[in-house]
Design a protein around this motif. Structure first.
Motif, PDB file in Angstrom:
ATOM      1  N   ASN A   1       0.862  -1.189   0.000  1.00  0.00           N
ATOM      2  CA  ASN A   1       0.000   0.000   0.000  1.00  0.00           C
ATOM      3  C   ASN A   1       0.899   1.240   0.000  1.00  0.00           C
ATOM      4  OD1 ASN A   1      -2.825  -1.215   0.540  1.00  0.00           O
ATOM      5  ND2 ASN A   1      -1.535  -2.133   2.130  1.00  0.00           N
ATOM      6  N   PRO A   2       1.428   1.613  -1.161  1.00  0.00           N
ATOM      7  CA  PRO A   2       2.444   2.676  -1.225  1.00  0.00           C
ATOM      8  C   PRO A   2       1.868   4.085  -1.072  1.00  0.00           C
ATOM      9  CG  PRO A   2       1.932   1.922  -3.436  1.00  0.00           C
ATOM     10  CD  PRO A   2       1.146   1.046  -2.505  1.00  0.00           C
ATOM     11  N   PHE A   3       1.223   4.304   0.091  1.00  0.00           N
ATOM     12  CA  PHE A   3       0.578   5.589   0.336  1.00  0.00           C
ATOM     13  C   PHE A   3       1.427   6.452   1.273  1.00  0.00           C
ATOM     14  CE2 PHE A   3      -3.242   2.864  -0.494  1.00  0.00           C
ATOM     15  CZ  PHE A   3      -3.569   3.451  -1.717  1.00  0.00           C
ATOM     16  N   VAL A   4       1.481   7.739   0.957  1.00  0.00           N
ATOM     17  CA  VAL A   4       2.168   8.731   1.778  1.00  0.00           C
ATOM     18  C   VAL A   4       1.142   9.789   2.173  1.00  0.00           C
ATOM     19  CG1 VAL A   4       3.977  10.486   1.847  1.00  0.00           C
ATOM     20  CG2 VAL A   4       4.370   8.328   0.633  1.00  0.00           C
ATOM     21  N   PHE A   5       1.126  10.142   3.457  1.00  0.00           N
ATOM     22  CA  PHE A   5       0.172  11.107   3.980  1.00  0.00           C
ATOM     23  C   PHE A   5       0.912  12.383   4.361  1.00  0.00           C
ATOM     24  CE2 PHE A   5      -1.205   6.806   4.755  1.00  0.00           C
ATOM     25  CZ  PHE A   5      -2.526   6.804   4.319  1.00  0.00           C
ATOM     26  N   LEU A   6       0.392  13.528   3.925  1.00  0.00           N
ATOM     27  CA  LEU A   6       1.040  14.816   4.134  1.00  0.00           C
ATOM     28  C   LEU A   6       0.049  15.821   4.686  1.00  0.00           C
ATOM     29  CD1 LEU A   6       2.911  15.095   0.704  1.00  0.00           C
ATOM     30  CD2 LEU A   6       3.981  14.597   2.912  1.00  0.00           C
ATOM     31  N   ASN A   7       0.567  16.763   5.462  1.00  0.00           N
ATOM     32  CA  ASN A   7      -0.225  17.907   5.899  1.00  0.00           C
ATOM     33  C   ASN A   7       0.476  19.187   5.488  1.00  0.00           C
ATOM     34  OD1 ASN A   7      -0.178  19.986   8.541  1.00  0.00           O
ATOM     35  ND2 ASN A   7      -2.167  19.564   7.633  1.00  0.00           N
ATOM     36  N   TYR A   8      -0.274  20.132   4.963  1.00  0.00           N
ATOM     37  CA  TYR A   8       0.317  21.426   4.607  1.00  0.00           C
ATOM     38  C   TYR A   8      -0.718  22.539   4.728  1.00  0.00           C
ATOM     39  CZ  TYR A   8      -1.755  20.752  -0.100  1.00  0.00           C
ATOM     40  OH  TYR A   8      -2.602  20.552  -1.161  1.00  0.00           O
TER      41      TYR A   8
ATOM     42  N   LEU B   1      -4.991  17.698   4.991  1.00  0.00           N
ATOM     43  CA  LEU B   1      -4.392  16.371   5.062  1.00  0.00           C
ATOM     44  C   LEU B   1      -4.634  15.689   3.726  1.00  0.00           C
ATOM     45  CD1 LEU B   1      -3.047  14.190   6.906  1.00  0.00           C
ATOM     46  CD2 LEU B   1      -5.368  13.394   7.415  1.00  0.00           C
ATOM     47  N   GLU B   2      -3.552  15.266   3.057  1.00  0.00           N
ATOM     48  CA  GLU B   2      -3.656  14.642   1.746  1.00  0.00           C
ATOM     49  C   GLU B   2      -2.979  13.277   1.730  1.00  0.00           C
ATOM     50  OE1 GLU B   2      -4.159  17.910  -1.807  1.00  0.00           O
ATOM     51  OE2 GLU B   2      -2.138  17.253  -1.326  1.00  0.00           O
ATOM     52  N   ARG B   3      -3.485  12.433   0.835  1.00  0.00           N
ATOM     53  CA  ARG B   3      -2.876  11.124   0.606  1.00  0.00           C
ATOM     54  C   ARG B   3      -2.364  11.049  -0.831  1.00  0.00           C
ATOM     55  NH1 ARG B   3      -6.586   5.845   0.622  1.00  0.00           N
ATOM     56  NH2 ARG B   3      -6.922   6.555  -1.515  1.00  0.00           N
TER      57      ARG B   3
ATOM     58  N   PHE C   1       2.861   6.460  -4.127  1.00  0.00           N
ATOM     59  CA  PHE C   1       4.244   6.487  -4.593  1.00  0.00           C
ATOM     60  C   PHE C   1       4.370   5.562  -5.794  1.00  0.00           C
ATOM     61  CE2 PHE C   1       8.798   5.072  -4.058  1.00  0.00           C
ATOM     62  CZ  PHE C   1       9.357   6.287  -4.448  1.00  0.00           C
ATOM     63  N   GLN C   2       4.770   6.141  -6.918  1.00  0.00           N
ATOM     64  CA  GLN C   2       4.842   5.387  -8.161  1.00  0.00           C
ATOM     65  C   GLN C   2       5.966   5.943  -9.026  1.00  0.00           C
ATOM     66  OE1 GLN C   2       1.011   4.495 -10.156  1.00  0.00           O
ATOM     67  NE2 GLN C   2       1.935   5.344 -12.012  1.00  0.00           N
ATOM     68  N   ASN C   3       6.874   5.074  -9.468  1.00  0.00           N
ATOM     69  CA  ASN C   3       7.984   5.496 -10.338  1.00  0.00           C
ATOM     70  C   ASN C   3       8.770   6.657  -9.737  1.00  0.00           C
ATOM     71  OD1 ASN C   3       7.202   3.557 -12.255  1.00  0.00           O
ATOM     72  ND2 ASN C   3       5.757   4.993 -13.203  1.00  0.00           N
ATOM     73  N   ASP C   4       9.108   6.523  -8.456  1.00  0.00           N
ATOM     74  CA  ASP C   4       9.917   7.525  -7.740  1.00  0.00           C
ATOM     75  C   ASP C   4       9.242   8.884  -7.650  1.00  0.00           C
ATOM     76  OD1 ASP C   4      11.953   5.773  -7.167  1.00  0.00           O
ATOM     77  OD2 ASP C   4      13.100   6.262  -8.959  1.00  0.00           O
ATOM     78  N   THR C   5       7.928   8.915  -7.707  1.00  0.00           N
ATOM     79  CA  THR C   5       7.189  10.172  -7.651  1.00  0.00           C
ATOM     80  C   THR C   5       5.911   9.962  -6.851  1.00  0.00           C
ATOM     81  OG1 THR C   5       8.011  10.733  -9.858  1.00  0.00           O
ATOM     82  CG2 THR C   5       6.156  12.021  -9.035  1.00  0.00           C
ATOM     83  N   LEU C   6       5.471  11.006  -6.144  1.00  0.00           N
ATOM     84  CA  LEU C   6       4.183  10.972  -5.458  1.00  0.00           C
ATOM     85  C   LEU C   6       3.108  11.498  -6.403  1.00  0.00           C
ATOM     86  CD1 LEU C   6       5.098  12.155  -1.840  1.00  0.00           C
ATOM     87  CD2 LEU C   6       4.702   9.828  -2.668  1.00  0.00           C
ATOM     88  N   VAL C   7       2.092  10.682  -6.627  1.00  0.00           N
ATOM     89  CA  VAL C   7       1.045  11.001  -7.597  1.00  0.00           C
ATOM     90  C   VAL C   7      -0.329  10.787  -6.953  1.00  0.00           C
ATOM     91  CG1 VAL C   7       2.502  10.397  -9.564  1.00  0.00           C
ATOM     92  CG2 VAL C   7       1.066   8.631  -8.511  1.00  0.00           C
ATOM     93  N   GLU C   8      -1.363  11.126  -7.696  1.00  0.00           N
ATOM     94  CA  GLU C   8      -2.754  10.922  -7.306  1.00  0.00           C
ATOM     95  C   GLU C   8      -3.095  11.561  -5.962  1.00  0.00           C
ATOM     96  OE1 GLU C   8      -3.621   6.755  -7.404  1.00  0.00           O
ATOM     97  OE2 GLU C   8      -2.746   6.457  -9.397  1.00  0.00           O
TER      98      GLU C   8
ATOM     99  N   ASP D   1      -9.006   5.804   4.475  1.00  0.00           N
ATOM    100  CA  ASP D   1      -9.698   6.430   3.358  1.00  0.00           C
ATOM    101  C   ASP D   1     -10.280   7.790   3.710  1.00  0.00           C
ATOM    102  OD1 ASP D   1     -11.743   5.700   5.027  1.00  0.00           O
ATOM    103  OD2 ASP D   1     -12.683   4.279   3.642  1.00  0.00           O
ATOM    104  N   GLY D   2     -10.025   8.259   4.947  1.00  0.00           N
ATOM    105  CA  GLY D   2     -10.484   9.576   5.364  1.00  0.00           C
ATOM    106  C   GLY D   2     -11.805   9.593   6.099  1.00  0.00           C
TER     107      GLY D   2
END
Length: 494
Positions: free
Chosen positions: A108-115, A127-129, A132-139, A194-195
């Protein structure tokens, strides 16, 4: 009884870049020492690395306040930018703040961020999810957005043992927001991955897990599943709290311990809990992690806490149950500047980030090379070998090669070849093979170059240690200089 710890501040950054303002130095903190530690600069030249997270992918994930997310190799310091968030609004303590990863990151290659962001002249904390795909955070997917402000937005994120997102927020909408159940500021919030709101929250219709916080800066779980926070007080009473489901921690009516009449009345009526620990004068606690690794046994079962005002790393030893802080030790005070966050890796290495390019740097900061991520590890092999031991004491032989590896190899290389044009080779060196007195003087006093570079002084070494390392250098890589005696070094030092 725990043994005391000795820390060797091995500043590879200074020695290996030739920059001014740093020196190699040993500081013993309360003998007898057990574990010798070294401190190295893993990464330099960063812009307020606000949150550190050691992921299950064995990489260090770092947010910079301005909007960058980095993935850093913990051994080499090699870093790759995996995201830049253009919507980040940065001012004073706002910006890109907290980060955490899904604990089962491989599946489950998910990264959670707050900004912090600004929209239509209003400030929000999001708060966003990401995936991680191809060395990049997407979606990017917004999980929750609450009101923000120019300060007091928190914010740290972690994942609970039962797989819930825990988000610590500050009282950004005014002090009373921390007590208002309908407001999500000044709280610890609990979300499904899932929030959604978990059905077993204190109120199944609310994200609120606990309330009554001013401005949480640290959030960590212990191996027993206990959640701890570090929190800024106002003018007094910075706090460490043990978090209980549905509890009220009192702010703004209560600050610190219940030692005022109005606080005691409120606590009795509102079931407010006291902190585990509080500081007056304040220390400005920041990021925090729980440490329980045998690599540094003296720090096991402790909270490692960075501070901003007192510019230190604090080791807060817990009792066996994790319900009280029984001892506090302070390291690095005023040495590296403001400490923003701390985390640890699976091998027991400790990572610390400085915060000297933020809105409120300490006197003399930022320095060249700031901001930095420091790596703290055991120094390696023993610098001595016990030849025999008896009731009269131990006969030891110092390990000159290990001393060289600890103090010299990062610049002059393990093979003594140096770095062309920067660090001179010790192999077949005229200085190494020449006058012993001249070499000893050089090591004792150090040397500054005309271009501002510097070789640090090694006068902190004991005479027997300097004897061992000099003789190793003078007899290795084809060097065939005569041995130096401890007596010669003692006389030269005078």
């Amino acid at each position: 009884m725990r043994k005391k710890i000795s820390i060797l501040f091995l500043l590879s950054f200074a020695a290996c870049t030739g920059r001014k303002g740093e020196e190699l130095q040993t500081i013993d903190n309360l003998q007898p020492a057990n574990t010798l530690l070294k401190v190295e600069v893993l990464v330099s030249g960063m812009d307020v690395p606000w949150d550190l997270h050691y992921g299950s992918d064995d990489h260090l994930w770092v947010t910079e306040q301005g909007g960058n997310v980095w993935r850093i190799h913990p051994a080499t310091g090699e870093r790759k930018q995996v995201l830049y968030i253009r919507d980040v609004w940065r001012q004073r303590t706002t910006g890109l703040l907290g980060i955490t990863l899904h604990p089962n990151f491989a599946h489950n290659p998910f990264v959670f961020l707050n900004y912090t962001l600004m929209r239509d002249s209003r400030i929000f904390s999001r708060l966003e999810r990401y995936r991680f795909q191809n060395d990049t955070l997407v979606e990017p997917a917004t999980m929750l957005e609450i009101g923000g402000n120019t300060g007091h937005n928190g914010s740290r994120i972690t994942v609970s043992p039962d797989g819930k997102i825990m988000w610590a927020t500050g009282d950004a909408h005014g002090v009373m927001s921390a007590q208002e159940d309908t407001c999500l500021n000044g709280k610890i919030l609990r979300l499904d991955m899932d929030g959604n709101i978990p059905a077993d929250n204190p109120d199944p219709k609310s994200y609120v897990w606990a309330k009554g916080f001013r401005n949480i800066q640290g959030l960590t779980y212990s191996d027993k599943g206990i959640l701890y926070t570090s929190e800024h007080g106002d003018a007094i009473e910075d706090e460490i709290n043990l978090i209980v489901k549905g509890a009220n921690y009192g702010w703004p009516v209560v600050e610190g311990f219940h030692n005022l009449e109005k606080e005691q009345v409120f606590a009795a009526a509102g079931s407010s809990l006291e902190p585990l620990h509080a500081w007056t004068p304040v220390v400005a606690p920041s990021g925090m992690t729980f440490y329980n690794h045998p690599a540094i046994p003296e720090w096991t079962n402790s909270l490692l806490l960075g501070t901003l005002k007192t510019q230190s790393l604090r080791v807060l030893q817990l009792n066996d149950a994790g319900t009280a802080i029984v001892k506090e030790e302070v390291f690095f005070a005023d040495r590296y500047g403001r400490i923003r966050d701390v985390c640890s890796g699976k091998d027991g290495a400790v990572y610390v980030s400085t915060s000297n390019r933020d809105w409120n740097p300490g006197t003399g900061f930022p320095k060249q090379g700031d901001d930095r991520i420091l790596k703290i590890t055991p120094a390696g092999k023993a610098i001595y070998t016990v030849l025999k031991s008896s009731s009269a004491g131990a006969v030891i032989k110092l390990n000159g090669q290990e001393l060289y590896q600890q103090y010299c190899a990062s610049c002059h290389k393990p093979e003594g070849t140096g770095v062309k044009g920067i660090f001179p080779a010790l192999k077949n060196s005229a200085i190494v093979n020449g006058s012993a007195h001249h070499l000893i003087e050089l090591l004792l006093k150090g040397k500054k170059g005309k271009d501002g570079s510097a070789m640090p002084a090694f006068s902190f070494l004991k005479d027997e240690e300097m004897t061992a390392v000099i003789n190793y250098i003078r007899s290795s890589w084809g060097n065939k200089a005569t041995a130096v005696s401890k007596k010669t070094i003692t006389q030269t030092r005078r």
